[in-house]
Design an enzyme around this catalytic site. Structure first.
Site, mmCIF file in Angstrom:
data_model
loop_
_atom_site.group_PDB
_atom_site.id
_atom_site.type_symbol
_atom_site.label_atom_id
_atom_site.label_comp_id
_atom_site.label_asym_id
_atom_site.label_seq_id
_atom_site.Cartn_x
_atom_site.Cartn_y
_atom_site.Cartn_z
ATOM 1 N N SER A 38 38.845 84.379 25.247
ATOM 2 C CA SER A 38 38.226 83.509 24.279
ATOM 3 C C SER A 38 36.874 83.989 23.770
ATOM 4 C CB SER A 38 38.049 82.124 24.907
ATOM 5 O OG SER A 38 37.118 82.191 25.981
ATOM 6 N N LYS A 57 27.559 83.595 23.692
ATOM 7 C CA LYS A 57 28.781 82.851 23.387
ATOM 8 C C LYS A 57 28.423 81.379 23.161
ATOM 9 C CE LYS A 57 33.486 82.029 25.194
ATOM 10 N NZ LYS A 57 34.389 82.241 26.351
ATOM 11 N N SER A 110 38.685 85.842 29.881
ATOM 12 C CA SER A 110 38.065 85.688 28.566
ATOM 13 C C SER A 110 36.901 86.628 28.273
ATOM 14 C CB SER A 110 37.595 84.241 28.372
ATOM 15 O OG SER A 110 38.691 83.419 28.060
#
Lengths: 517, 527
Positions: free
Chosen positions: B179, B104, B203
């Site tokens: 997210s 990420k 997330s």
């Protein structure tokens, strides 16, 4: 609190004209019936090896942005870790200031934007400081020469981090109106202690005494060199005035106090300014004022129309600091002899009171103790340490620690004077030589090499004196006729003949003998 | 250009790939190349140069998941070659050596851009590695690149990225959740067998649920946050995405460790996640959280959840209903605490030291102009909420009150775990929704986190794993993944995975996306 909000250079100044005052307080500072109230906030930079949250060096004077890493420049993702040494040092100073240690405390974030604050928040302490409720006893010498001890309460001592340094390029030299600004983050993250006094101070002398005494305690504990000129100790003064018996007046915060002397001058000025303003029917604004040392006055830096909202909240990147009794006691073991005790000891040993400060605050106590242990007379050693040693090191731009000078050197030097081998003037030359050798040569060696030795052998000196008397008949007659001062010329000639190595006291004595029979 | 893909490699689990490489059947380089090839063909990157960058938003294709923001192709190939060399030399390598993965874009990696999905950090190359990145390298996992995300991890759909939306591999017109939507899309779309995400209020778990993956938020403090660009420091936690429970266990094992650079890193030893993994659930008491079902949960999701409970009963577990009385206000507390911390954490983005700078006559104006231009609407909204919640006069009513609720929720969990071994709930109240469906309604978007936020506030481990497929409202005949959330006591990540493993075995979920708008999976592809 360490408030570095951008200076507002456009704010109108509020210096009031200072009307002549006749009836004044006993010390002549304020008109009769008025009282000064001062509290001090002192920041002390800790001399730990590494910074507060990272492993970067705390060395002073490196090239800009060389002692930095992702933590102290606030790079995204970097996290702080508490420097355990800094906590112990803070605890040590807290104990030296007679404070209590919080069994548990934490760090808060103080949020404000300023370019030299890398994260745009300062990690500080808020609700529970590491140290609470201390005090400092301050000796103040009164006009009649007596010494009075006054106790100044210390509200708290808390840990925080220093900011970077901004350099503003442009006409104003300030952020406001600068063409561009450069930031050095070397100082950013250096551990900082804030020592907050109660508003217990009622006169400039006590304020100065407090600052001086705090400096001595900091130096004695060894947590910082507390150099105001280098910024490792910084002082802000909260000043207000009131009529006796009234509630506390509105205070102003005076900044840019770079010496003990500045503090005294600034407090005096600010107190008189406030009283004059109030007497003229004006009122005091809550504001931060800048002390201008060259103009000798304070000027508005920024007005605190409302209390700045720093939005303090517990720093979620850090955990609580626990100070179990065992740790506190282990730190207490490190407590050195405190300055008040040291001064009493020096005075008892015969050192004049006014020289004790130079030794205690000047950082030369270890040398004093070593010299005395090596047999040096305390009075003479103190005299040298407080005078010539300081002067000559300053001229050579050296610290005592870096000079190589030892207590044993001092003891030897003093002994050479006391036994008449060296005159005071010669001893200064010898001291110079010892310092020049970096301490590798003992005073006796230097004296020997430079041929420095007083002619105090009576036979030898008597012969030279006799020769001078014989060669200067006119002067001798003059002296005998009552012009005692003329003997100086003869002393000078003896000195010239001995290349300055005659013992002046003995020379004088012999001249008197030979002239007056 | 026609390219040949290697579905045998890109659809394999990390465990199978590691096994094949250890047996010498395939090289790490071949495995990495197969994934780079698939990324180049399907993901909407400019596959040129040593680091491939994402296409700009305007050039993105509705058939591309847009999982990656940057693909570190050259570094990945070099790393794979190095692993092959060392394996040939007989060196001892870790259990996942040579397995590629996606990171990420909120975790720093030296030499690769880190944007956090924000214009604010466009072009920033971090000067240091996150601890997670270092641990991955030490375990010889090969980082393929950095994945798209909601800006600064604020969002539940990956529509808040400054660099364009990520799409759900199961239905490219739907969101992958957020997210960590880019990481989820990468694993679900077979662009990587594993990915690292971060979870602040859900997330990892919510996108895992929406894309049919296993995604876990470890116990807070077991995976270092050093180098994880902070959204809400007291909640942020990195964790694994995988297509199987076993792979998630292996990846979490590789990244968890005490880190002296993170003060909130727990010193405790975490139980071996694999030791009792296959012990089954017979005899375990599993609590169903009364407050995390019912109103607001789609019927399809509820149906899959009920079926999951029956499956667990069939496996020998005892299902008990328990209450977390404070859980219903968890979302409100979360949306005060997280923005409060964010308002302070994001203050450092001021144009002074790195990233975007919009010049202006004074420092203050430069700060303001930079932040106005660099942050997106959701980030600004949360900074304003957080600034307000911490303000003098409001602190007690908002931040402090929310902190108290947080303590109550942790107490609720403690009491519940006195009665049961683990807790379960649906991970998300909905299946994947259409792009744009909630983009203009922040409150509707925040409700995505209602079931995941309580575990975040309590710091306990929680994961989501696929429980089945359900029809999306208004889309007859659709079949989209539904996740089951399993929550365990602090530091009992092992127990959480043990239940997950048994459930996975009994469910037989196929992680390959299917449906009319699903990403294509194999064979010849022409651009």
């Amino acid at each position: 609190m360490n408030d570095v909000t951008a200076p507002d250079a456009t704010a109108p100044d509020a210096n009031a004209s200072m009307g002549a005052t006749t009836d004044t307080t006993p010390d002549g500072l304020l008109p009769e019936g008025w009282e000064l109230v001062v509290g001090l906030e002192v920041h002390v930079e800790l001399q730990t090896t590494s910074k507060m949250w990272c492993g970067c060096s705390t060395d002073f004077g490196g090239d800009p942005n060389t002692n930095v890493c992702e933590v102290c420049t606030g790079q995204p993702g970097a996290l702080p870790v508490v420097n355990a040494q800094a906590v112990k040092d803070a605890m040590l100073l807290g104990l030296a200031l007679n404070g209590g240690i919080a069994p548990r405390c934490r760090f808060h974030r103080k949020n404000y934007f300023y370019p030299d604050l890398a994260k745009n928040y300062q990690i500080s302490q808020y609700d529970v400081p590491l140290v609470h409720d201390g005090y400092l006893d301050v000796d103040v010498t009164l006009d009649d020469g007596t010494v009075e001890t006054r106790r100044v309460g210390i509200e708290r001592l808390h840990m925080e981090e220093d900011t970077g340094k901004s350099m503003h390029v442009g006409d104003t030299g300030r952020l406001h109106g600068a063409d561009r600004s450069l930031i050095d983050y070397n100082r950013c993250g250096i551990p900082l202690l804030e020592v907050v006094s109660h508003p217990d101070i009622r006169d400039p002398e006590t304020a100065q005494g407090y600052l001086r005494e705090l400096q001595s305690v900091v130096i004695a504990t060894g947590v910082s060199d507390a150099r105001m000129e280098e910024g490792s100790m910084r002082c802000d003064a909260n000043v207000s005035v009131r009529r006796y018996g009234e509630e506390l007046g509105t205070r102003t915060e005076v900044k840019n106090l770079n010496s003990v002397r500045s503090l005294g001058r600034a407090v005096r000025y600010e107190a008189q300014r406030q009283v004059a303003l109030l007497q003229d029917g004006g009122s005091i604004r809550m504001e931060t004022r800048h002390w201008d040392e060259s103009k000798g006055l304070t000027e508005t830096l920024r007005v605190k129309e409302s209390v700045t909202d720093y939005r303090y909240f517990p720093d979620p990147d850090l955990v609580e600091i626990l100070s179990p009794v065992a740790l506190v006691e282990a730190v207490r073991e490190r407590l050195p002899e405190l300055p008040a005790v040291t001064r009493a000891r020096l005075v008892a040993a015969g050192v004049p009171r006014d020289q004790t400060a130079a030794i205690v605050t000047g950082g030369s106590l270890a040398w004093f103790d070593e010299a005395v242990a090596a047999g040096g007379s305390p009075t003479s050693v103190a005299n040298w340490l407080a005078g010539d040693v300081v002067g000559q090191l300053a001229a050579a731009n050296l610290s005592l620690a870096d000079s190589g000078l030892t207590g044993a050197h001092l003891a030897e030097l003093v002994a050479l004077i006391d036994d008449g081998t060296l005159s005071t003037k010669m001893a200064r030359q010898v001291l110079d030589g010892v310092i020049a050798s970096g301490g590798t040569k003992a005073p006796a060696v230097v004296a020997d090499e430079q041929g420095l030795k007083q002619v105090s052998d009576e036979g030898e000196l008597r012969e030279i004196v006799a020769g001078v008397v014989a060669a200067n008949e006119a002067t001798v007659v003059d002296i005998r006729g009552g012009n005692a001062k003329a003997i100086g010329a003869l002393v000078g000639q003896v000195m010239k003949a001995t290349k300055g190595q005659a013992d002046p006291r003995k020379t004088n004595q012999l001249l008197q003998e030979l002239i007056h029979g | 250009m026609a390219a040949t893909q290697r579905p045998d490699l890109t659809q394999a689990s990390a465990a199978d790939l590691a096994g094949s490489m250890a047996a010498g059947e395939v090289s790490a380089r071949e495995v990495v190349d197969a994934h780079l090839e698939r990324i180049a063909v399907v993901d909407g990157v400019d596959a040129q140069g040593p680091v491939w960058s994402a296409k700009t938003a305007g050039r993105l294709d509705a058939d591309e998941p847009h999982a990656f923001l940057a693909v570190t192709a050259e570094a990945a190939r070099d790393h794979a070659d190095d692993i092959d060399r060392r394996r040939a030399a007989g060196e001892h390598l870790g259990p996942l050596a040579g397995v590629p993965l996606a990171l990420k874009d909120v975790l720093t990696m030296r030499g690769a851009p880190t944007t956090c999905g924000s214009r604010m950090l466009e072009g920033w190359i971090p000067p240091y590695d996150a601890t997670v990145t270092r641990k991955l390298r030490e375990a010889d996992l090969v980082v393929l690149g950095k994945t798209n995300m909601d800006e600064f991890a604020m969002g539940s759909s990956t529509e808040n990225s400054a660099f364009g939306d990520t799409r759900n591999p199961w239905d490219l017109d739907r969101v992958p959740g957020g997210s960590s939507g880019g990481s989820a899309a990468a694993v679900a779309g077979m662009l990587a067998p594993l990915a690292i995400g971060t979870d602040t209020g859900g997330s990892i778990r919510q996108p895992a649920a929406l894309t049919g993956l296993v995604g876990a938020k470890p116990t807070y403090g077991t995976v270092s946050r050093y180098g994880l660009v902070a959204f809400a420091s007291s909640l942020d936690q990195a964790g694994p995405f995988a297509r199987t429970v076993g792979d998630a266990v292996a990846l979490q094992t590789a990244i968890q460790a005490h880190d002296p650079r993170d003060s909130t890193s727990v010193p405790d030893v975490v139980p071996d996640l694999g030791l009792h993994l296959q012990d089954g659930v017979a005899g375990l008491k599993i609590g169903v959280v009364r407050e995390l079902q019912g109103e607001g949960f789609e019927p399809g999701v509820e149906a899959v959840f009920q079926a999951s409970l029956e499956r667990l009963t069939a496996l020998g577990a005892e299902i008990v209903e328990v209450s977390l009385p404070t859980a219903p206000v968890g979302l409100a507390a979360y949306y005060l605490i997280a923005p409060s911390e964010a308002s302070s954490n994001l203050a450092r983005f001021d144009g002074v030291r790195y990233g975007l700078r919009v010049d202006a006559p004074t420092a203050e104006e430069m700060n303001a102009a930079t932040r106005a231009a660099g942050f997106g609407a959701e980030v600004k909204r949360r900074i304003m909420i957080g600034t307000h919640a911490l303000s003098s006069g409001y602190y007690d009513a908002y931040y402090l009150q929310a902190s108290k609720i947080r303590t109550l929720i942790a107490n609720d969990f403690r009491a519940a775990f006195d009665q049961v071994d683990v807790l379960v709930s649906p991970t998300s109240p909905t299946v994947a929704f259409n792009l744009g469906a909630k983009a203009d309604d922040p409150l509707a978007m925040y409700l995505n986190d209602v079931a995941t936020v309580p575990a975040s506030l309590a710091g306990i481990p929680a994961l989501s794993l696929p429980a089945g497929l359900a029809e999306a409202p208004g889309a007859p005949g659709s079949a989209l993944p539904v996740g089951l959330q399993i929550m365990a006591p602090l530091l009992r990540d092992d127990l959480m995975y043990r239940v997950a493993w048994a459930f996975e075995q009994a469910t037989g979920f196929d992680p390959r996306p299917s449906g009319p708008r699903a990403i294509h999976l194999d064979g010849e592809v022409s651009p």
